[in-house]
Scaffold this motif. Sequence first.
Motif, PDB file in Angstrom:
ATOM      1  N   ALA A 170       1.375  -1.337   0.202  1.00  0.00           N
ATOM      2  CA  ALA A 170       0.477  -0.076  -0.056  1.00  0.00           C
ATOM      3  C   ALA A 170       0.897   1.290   0.073  1.00  0.00           C
ATOM      4  CB  ALA A 170      -1.066   0.259   1.475  1.00  0.00           C
ATOM      5  N   ILE A 171       1.695   1.339   0.820  1.00  0.00           N
ATOM      6  CA  ILE A 171       2.284   2.426   0.796  1.00  0.00           C
ATOM      7  C   ILE A 171       3.285   2.411  -0.503  1.00  0.00           C
ATOM      8  CG2 ILE A 171       4.204   3.669   2.084  1.00  0.00           C
ATOM      9  CD1 ILE A 171       2.124   3.945   3.778  1.00  0.00           C
ATOM     10  N   GLU A 218       4.777   6.382  -5.208  1.00  0.00           N
ATOM     11  CA  GLU A 218       5.207   6.582  -6.230  1.00  0.00           C
ATOM     12  C   GLU A 218       5.036   7.391  -7.431  1.00  0.00           C
ATOM     13  OE1 GLU A 218       4.697   1.454  -8.078  1.00  0.00           O
ATOM     14  OE2 GLU A 218       3.406   2.629  -8.832  1.00  0.00           O
ATOM     15  N   THR A 219       3.864   8.304  -7.200  1.00  0.00           N
ATOM     16  CA  THR A 219       3.844   9.650  -7.788  1.00  0.00           C
ATOM     17  C   THR A 219       4.171  10.639  -6.915  1.00  0.00           C
ATOM     18  OG1 THR A 219       1.538   8.544  -7.929  1.00  0.00           O
ATOM     19  CG2 THR A 219       2.001  11.164  -8.357  1.00  0.00           C
ATOM     20  N   TYR A 220       4.461  10.537  -5.479  1.00  0.00           N
ATOM     21  CA  TYR A 220       5.453  11.711  -4.961  1.00  0.00           C
ATOM     22  C   TYR A 220       5.722  10.955  -3.766  1.00  0.00           C
ATOM     23  CZ  TYR A 220       2.071  15.243  -5.936  1.00  0.00           C
ATOM     24  OH  TYR A 220       1.199  15.867  -7.269  1.00  0.00           O
ATOM     25  N   PRO A 221       7.723   9.728  -4.741  1.00  0.00           N
ATOM     26  CA  PRO A 221       7.978  10.138  -3.506  1.00  0.00           C
ATOM     27  C   PRO A 221       8.799  10.348  -2.419  1.00  0.00           C
ATOM     28  CG  PRO A 221       9.066   9.208  -6.278  1.00  0.00           C
ATOM     29  CD  PRO A 221       7.802  10.906  -5.715  1.00  0.00           C
ATOM     30  N   THR A 245      10.009   8.235   3.912  1.00  0.00           N
ATOM     31  CA  THR A 245       9.657   6.693   3.736  1.00  0.00           C
ATOM     32  C   THR A 245       9.695   5.189   2.947  1.00  0.00           C
ATOM     33  OG1 THR A 245       7.795   8.459   2.801  1.00  0.00           O
ATOM     34  CG2 THR A 245       7.289   5.812   2.714  1.00  0.00           C
ATOM     35  N   HIS A 246      11.286   5.646   1.833  1.00  0.00           N
ATOM     36  CA  HIS A 246      11.760   4.678   1.809  1.00  0.00           C
ATOM     37  C   HIS A 246      12.630   3.850   2.590  1.00  0.00           C
ATOM     38  CE1 HIS A 246      10.684   4.555  -2.249  1.00  0.00           C
ATOM     39  NE2 HIS A 246      10.899   5.102  -2.810  1.00  0.00           N
ATOM     40  N   ARG A 283       0.861  -4.233  -6.479  1.00  0.00           N
ATOM     41  CA  ARG A 283       0.945  -2.611  -6.029  1.00  0.00           C
ATOM     42  C   ARG A 283       1.569  -2.412  -6.873  1.00  0.00           C
ATOM     43  NH1 ARG A 283      -3.899  -0.995  -4.146  1.00  0.00           N
ATOM     44  NH2 ARG A 283      -5.746  -2.263  -3.255  1.00  0.00           N
ATOM     45  N   ALA A 284       3.408  -2.505  -5.943  1.00  0.00           N
ATOM     46  CA  ALA A 284       4.110  -2.018  -6.915  1.00  0.00           C
ATOM     47  C   ALA A 284       5.145  -3.028  -8.181  1.00  0.00           C
ATOM     48  CB  ALA A 284       5.059  -2.584  -5.637  1.00  0.00           C
TER      49      ALA A 284
END
Length: 738
Positions: A534-535, A540-543, A547-548, A593-594
Motif C-alpha cells: 500500500a505504502i 510512487e507519484t510523490y516519492p 518513507t523508503h 501493487r508495486a
Amino acid sequence: MRLLPGFLFRSQRPGFPDAGTMAAVLEAERREAAISSIYSSPELLKGDQDEVPGLNLGQLDLTSDEFILDEVDTHIQANLEDELVKEALKTGVDLRHYSKQVETELQHIEHASIKDYIDESQNIASLHNQITACDTILERMEQMLSTFQCDLSSISSEIQTLQEQSIAMNIKLKNRQSVRSELSQLVDELVVPSSMITIILDKPVTEQQFLEQLHELNNKINYVKEQSFKETLACSDVQDTLDRLKIKAVTKIREYIIQKIYSFRKPMTNYQVPQNALLKHRFFYQFLLANERHVAKEIRDEYVDTMGKIYFSYFKSYTSRLMKVQYEEVADKDDLMGVEDTAKKGFFSKPSLKNRNTIFTLGNRGNVISSAELEAPIIVPHAAQKNDTRYPFESLFRSQHYTLLDNSCREYLFLCDFFMVTANSAQDLFNTIMGKTLTMFLKHMDTYVVDCFDSIAIFLSIHIILRFKTIMAKRNVPAVDKYWDTLLEILWPRFEHILELNIQSIRNTDPQKLGALDTRPHYVTRRYAEFSSAIVSINETYPNEKTHSLLGQLQVEVENFVLRMAAEFASRREQLIFLINNYDMMLGVLMERATDDSKEVESFQQLLGARTQEFIEEILSPPFGGMIAFVKETEVLIEKGQIEKLKTEEGRVVQLVRGFAATWKQSVENLSQDVMRSFTNFKNGTGIIQGALTQLIQYYHRFHKVLSQPPFKNLPVRSDLINIHHLMVEVKKHKPNF
C-alpha cells in the motif's frame, strides 16, 4: 577655294551641284596645291635645272624675313608624303602639263558653278525674302516673350506675397484650433449636464445608466482636481455641484454594498450569489476608494468581519458533522503490526486486529487520491447519516479540505478582483478573513493525529495535500500554501512515528506468544505485505526518501521475524516450507501493487529463490540422496584425477542403479503430493515440483556420465539404467496445465 563656301551652301538646296561635282572640285584644288608645293621644292628645282632653262627667280627673295626655311622644309616634307605627290614622282608625270590640266578643269568647274548660281538666282532671292520674313516674325515673338517675362516677374512677386499671407493665416488657424480644443475639453469636462444629475439622484445603483454616469462623474472629479492645481478659475463654478453629486453617489453605493454584505448573514444563504453581484459592480468600490477612503475602509472591514465569521461557523459545523460519519472502529495504540492476534482483551474491547484488515490493507482506500475522486463532490454529512454510510478518515479529510480549497480559491480571486489587491496585500487580506478558520483546522488535525494509529490514513492524507497543492498552483492561487506546509509538518512526523511503532512491535514480538505454529503464511507477514504494498504504491507519484528508509527498516525487521518464527520448527524441511510460504505470499501481494523493479520485490525474489533451491535439495534427499551424494563424491574424484579409487564403489553403483529403477516413479509421485500439501499457493507448489524434477533429471544425467567412466563402463548393471528421455517424458506428466 574662294567659291567653296557658296558651293557648299548650294549643295543644301534642290537643283544645286551634287556631291560628285563637289568632290571633283575639292580633288582638283588639292592636286593644284600639291603641284605648286612640288615646284617650289629645292630638290625638284635642282634636279630639273637642265630641263627648265630660263626659270625666272627674280621674285624669290631669299633674304626676306617672311621666308623661314624651317617652315618651308616642314611644308615640303608634308607635301611629299601625300599619296598623289608620291604617285606623280614615281610615274614621272610632267607636272607642268598636269598643272595646266588641273587649272583648265577648275575653270570649267567654276563656270559651271557660276551658271548654277545664275540658274538658281530666283530661288536664292525667294529664300532671301523668306529669311527676311522669318526675321520679322522672330522679332515680333521676341517682343511678345519679353512682355510675357515681365508679366511672369510680376506674377511671381504676387504669388510670393500670397504665400506669405497663407502661412500667416495657417499659423493663426492652428493657434485658434489649439485654443479651441483646450477650451472645448475644459468646457466639456467642467460642465455638469442635467441628465447626469437626474440619473445620479434618481436611478437605482444597479442600473447601467447609473454606472455609466458614475464613470463620467469620476472623470469630472479627477479632471477638476487636476485643473485646480493649475489654478483654473472655472473649477470653482462647478466644485460645489460635483461635491454634492459625489456625496449622493457615495451614500447610495454604501447602502447597496452594506446591504449585500448583510445578506451573507442570513441562514442558508449561498454567499456566492451576492459575491457575483458585487463583482458586476466592482467599480463602486474603486469609486469609493478614489473619493471617500474612509467609506471604502468601512465597507472592507465590514466584509472581512462578516466573511470571517461565516467561514469559521460553516467549517466548524461541517467538520464536526463530518467526523460523525467516520468508521466507529479505528486503530488505536494496540493495533500494531507485531501485536499478538491472540492477545486477551476486556469484555468491551474491539474485535481483534486480524478481523480488521483495513488498518494494514489499502483495498479501495487508494481511490481517494485518484483524479476522478480527488475532485469529486464533497460528502454531505446529514445525507450520509440518513443512509447510514460510513467513511474512513482520509475520505473525510479529502472532503473537508477540498471544500477549503474550493472556497479559498474563490475567495482569494474575489478579493483580488473586487478590492483591487495583489501579492502580499491580497495574502494579508485573505489571512484576515480565513485565519481563524485555518487555525481551527490545524487544531482539529493536531488533536486528531495525536491519537491516530492508522498510518495508511495519515499517508493518504499527506498525498491528498500534495495533490491539492498542485491544483492550487495550476489555478495560480497561493492563498493557503503556508497552511498546506504546516499541515504536512503535523502529518509527516506522525506517520513516521506510527511506522516506527510498527517496526518496534515486530522487533519485540516473541514467537512463542503467537499461539500454535504451522507452515502457512503468518498473519504478521501478511499485514506487512499488505501495508508495504500500500505504502509503495501510494508513494510512487510523490516519492519520499524518508518513507523508503522506514520501509527498508520495516522489511529488515520482518525478515528477521520470519527467521525467528522459522527457528521454532524442529525440522529444516518445515522451516523451509514456512519461509517459502511467507516469502511467496509477501512477494505476491507486493507485485499486485508495486512495480517489478521496486527494492522490496527484488529482495523477496532473491530470498524466495534461495530458499526454494534449498528446499528442492531437501526433498530430493530422502528418495534420491544416495545417488546425489555418490554423484557429488565421484565428480570430485574425477576432477582430481583419482579414478582408480572408484573401483571400490562398484557394489554401491549396482545398488543405486537397481534401487532408482525400482522406486523412482513412486518416489516422484510421493514427492509431488507432499509438495502440493505443504504449500498454500498452488502455483508456487507446482513451480517447486517442476524445479525438483528438473534438478532430479540433471542429477541422473550426471549419474549417467559418471557411469560412463572406465571403472564402471563395462558393468552389466548399466543395462538397468533408465533412459533420460523416458525419464523426461514421465516428469512432464507432472507439469501443470495452466
